[in-house]
Design an enzyme around this catalytic site. Structure first.
Site, PDB file in Angstrom:
ATOM      1  N   ASP A   2       0.859  -1.196   0.000  1.00  0.00           N
ATOM      2  CA  ASP A   2       0.000   0.000   0.000  1.00  0.00           C
ATOM      3  C   ASP A   2       0.890   1.240   0.000  1.00  0.00           C
ATOM      4  O   ASP A   2       2.074   1.172   0.334  1.00  0.00           O
ATOM      5  CB  ASP A   2      -0.906   0.012   1.232  1.00  0.00           C
ATOM      6  N   SER A   3       0.271   2.381  -0.334  1.00  0.00           N
ATOM      7  CA  SER A   3       1.011   3.635  -0.296  1.00  0.00           C
ATOM      8  C   SER A   3       1.403   3.997   1.139  1.00  0.00           C
ATOM      9  O   SER A   3       2.300   4.803   1.343  1.00  0.00           O
ATOM     10  CB  SER A   3       0.158   4.749  -0.901  1.00  0.00           C
ATOM     11  N   CYS A   7      -3.707  -1.106  -2.140  1.00  0.00           N
ATOM     12  CA  CYS A   7      -3.995   0.306  -2.418  1.00  0.00           C
ATOM     13  C   CYS A   7      -4.938   0.398  -3.629  1.00  0.00           C
ATOM     14  O   CYS A   7      -4.611  -0.101  -4.715  1.00  0.00           O
ATOM     15  CB  CYS A   7      -2.676   1.000  -2.727  1.00  0.00           C
ATOM     16  N   ASN A   8      -6.070   1.041  -3.431  1.00  0.00           N
ATOM     17  CA  ASN A   8      -7.022   1.190  -4.539  1.00  0.00           C
ATOM     18  C   ASN A   8      -6.425   2.011  -5.668  1.00  0.00           C
ATOM     19  O   ASN A   8      -6.623   1.703  -6.845  1.00  0.00           O
ATOM     20  CB  ASN A   8      -8.299   1.884  -4.041  1.00  0.00           C
ATOM     21  N   GLU A  10      -6.529   9.858   8.821  1.00  0.00           N
ATOM     22  CA  GLU A  10      -5.164   9.828   9.368  1.00  0.00           C
ATOM     23  C   GLU A  10      -5.057  10.714  10.604  1.00  0.00           C
ATOM     24  O   GLU A  10      -4.222  10.484  11.477  1.00  0.00           O
ATOM     25  CB  GLU A  10      -4.157  10.219   8.287  1.00  0.00           C
ATOM     26  N   CYS A  14     -11.306   2.924  -1.285  1.00  0.00           N
ATOM     27  CA  CYS A  14     -10.077   3.512  -0.744  1.00  0.00           C
ATOM     28  C   CYS A  14      -9.775   2.804   0.569  1.00  0.00           C
ATOM     29  O   CYS A  14     -10.692   2.518   1.349  1.00  0.00           O
ATOM     30  CB  CYS A  14     -10.261   5.010  -0.517  1.00  0.00           C
ATOM     31  N   HIS A  27      -8.655   3.724   3.317  1.00  0.00           N
ATOM     32  CA  HIS A  27      -8.935   4.409   4.588  1.00  0.00           C
ATOM     33  C   HIS A  27     -10.406   4.356   4.992  1.00  0.00           C
ATOM     34  O   HIS A  27     -10.737   4.537   6.153  1.00  0.00           O
ATOM     35  CB  HIS A  27      -8.516   5.874   4.488  1.00  0.00           C
TER      36      HIS A  27
HETATM   37  N1  DGL Z   1      -4.107   3.853  -0.319  1.00  0.00           N
HETATM   38  C1  DGL Z   1      -4.786   4.873  -1.075  1.00  0.00           C
HETATM   39  C2  DGL Z   1      -6.009   4.234  -1.773  1.00  0.00           C
HETATM   40  O1  DGL Z   1      -6.534   3.230  -1.355  1.00  0.00           O
HETATM   41  C3  DGL Z   1      -5.230   6.046  -0.214  1.00  0.00           C
HETATM   42  C4  DGL Z   1      -4.079   6.877   0.314  1.00  0.00           C
HETATM   43  C5  DGL Z   1      -3.245   7.538  -0.784  1.00  0.00           C
HETATM   44  O2  DGL Z   1      -3.774   8.403  -1.519  1.00  0.00           O
HETATM   45  O3  DGL Z   1      -2.072   7.185  -0.902  1.00  0.00           O
HETATM   46  O4  DGL Z   1      -6.448   4.758  -2.767  1.00  0.00           O
END
Ligand code: DGL
Length: 275
Positions: free
Chosen positions: A12-13, A75-76, A152, A187, A189
């Site tokens: 993930d990011s 990560c989406n 966050e 997403c 989050h």
């Molecule tokens: N992990 C990203 C997603 O699921 C959200 C956080 C980001 O923008 O890096 O899209």
């Protein structure tokens, strides 16, 4: 697959993919996990296809190099923008979050109308809309960029978050989509906002969490790759081993990550990926 107890790499990011790891741990405890959070380079949700693809491919190689036998792109944004590139450059099976999310939405909807919320980049890619239209469903995608920083910040039950969500969902469930009956959380989050989103979304709406549907897709993929023989019953009872890699502060990863994973994070290693 070389071992009976697979090693699953989750990318993930940043911290959000820990919601996917949490779902994986619940459904597939008989595996070991490597989690890579590219915290130094987040957010991905506001970046270009080129940049996200480059970052994601690097992270995928890192996980493969450390023994991942299957990669989960939690990560989406990375899935929506770069799943093809990641899959083409990987030597192990790759599972993203968009297809499982779309499949779960398709199995729940009666009206065949779906609202998907995600980052700017995910929405601009129309990956969810394409996946849903391929299943003969109408989709409206809505970018909700303010929700990631609010989660966050820990504002998962905050009046400001509720107000912001009310505005976003009000715009999404409008003309043509008033009767949409599924909301896809596109997403990493957003699963933390599920109780709040349940309150804010129209009452007839079911919420589909791509973390849970992805865990089910991974379980199915593993079963095809690795039928569980009775001889390994003892080994399969062992607790999952978890190892975390973060490209920014290890302390921050522990602190924030615990909120997403729901339990303490111990074994975190700092990784310096050169530009
Ligand atoms: N992990 C990203 C997603 O699921 C959200 C956080 C980001 O923008 O890096 O899209």
């Amino acid at each position: 697959m070389t071992t009976r107890r697979p090693t699953i790499g989750v990318f993930d990011s940043g911290f959000g993919g820990l919601t996917v790891l949490k779902a994986l741990l619940e459904l597939i405890p008989d595996a070991d996990y490597l989690y890579f959070g590219d915290t130094a380079r987040l957010p991905y949700g506001s970046k270009s296809v080129e940049t996200v693809a480059r970052y994601a491919v690097e992270a995928a190689h890192y996980l493969e190099g450390h023994g991942a036998e299957l990669l989960v792109i939690a990560c989406n944004t990375a899935t929506a923008l770069a799943l093809d590139r990641i899959t083409a450059s990987a030597h192990v099976p790759v599972v993203g979050v968009v297809e499982p999310g779309a499949a779960a939405a398709a199995s729940v909807t009666k009206n065949k109308k779906i609202v998907v919320i995600g980052t700017e980049a995910t929405v601009s890619s129309h990956a969810y809309r394409k996946a849903l239209e391929a299943r003969s469903l109408d989709a409206r995608e809505k970018a909700c960029p303010l929700l990631v920083p609010m989660v966050e910040e820990g504002w998962v039950e905050h009046p400001v978050t509720e107000q912001v969500a009310r505005i976003y969902l009000g715009e999404a469930f409008a003309e043509g989509f008033v009767d949409a009956d599924v909301l896809v959380l596109g997403c990493t989050h957003y699963p933390l906002l599920k109780p709040l989103l349940h309150r804010v979304a129209p009452p007839h709406v079911s919420i589909v969490d791509s973390a849970e549907s992805t865990a089910r897709a991974v379980a199915a993929r593993l079963q095809a790759l690795l039928p569980p023989p009775p001889a390994v019953r003892e080994e399969r009872r062992a607790l999952p081993r978890l190892k975390f890699f973060a490209t920014d502060s290890v302390d921050k990863f522990r602190r924030l990550g615990e909120r997403f994973l729901g339990h303490p994070i111990e074994d975190v290693q700092h990784v310096d990926l050169k530009e």
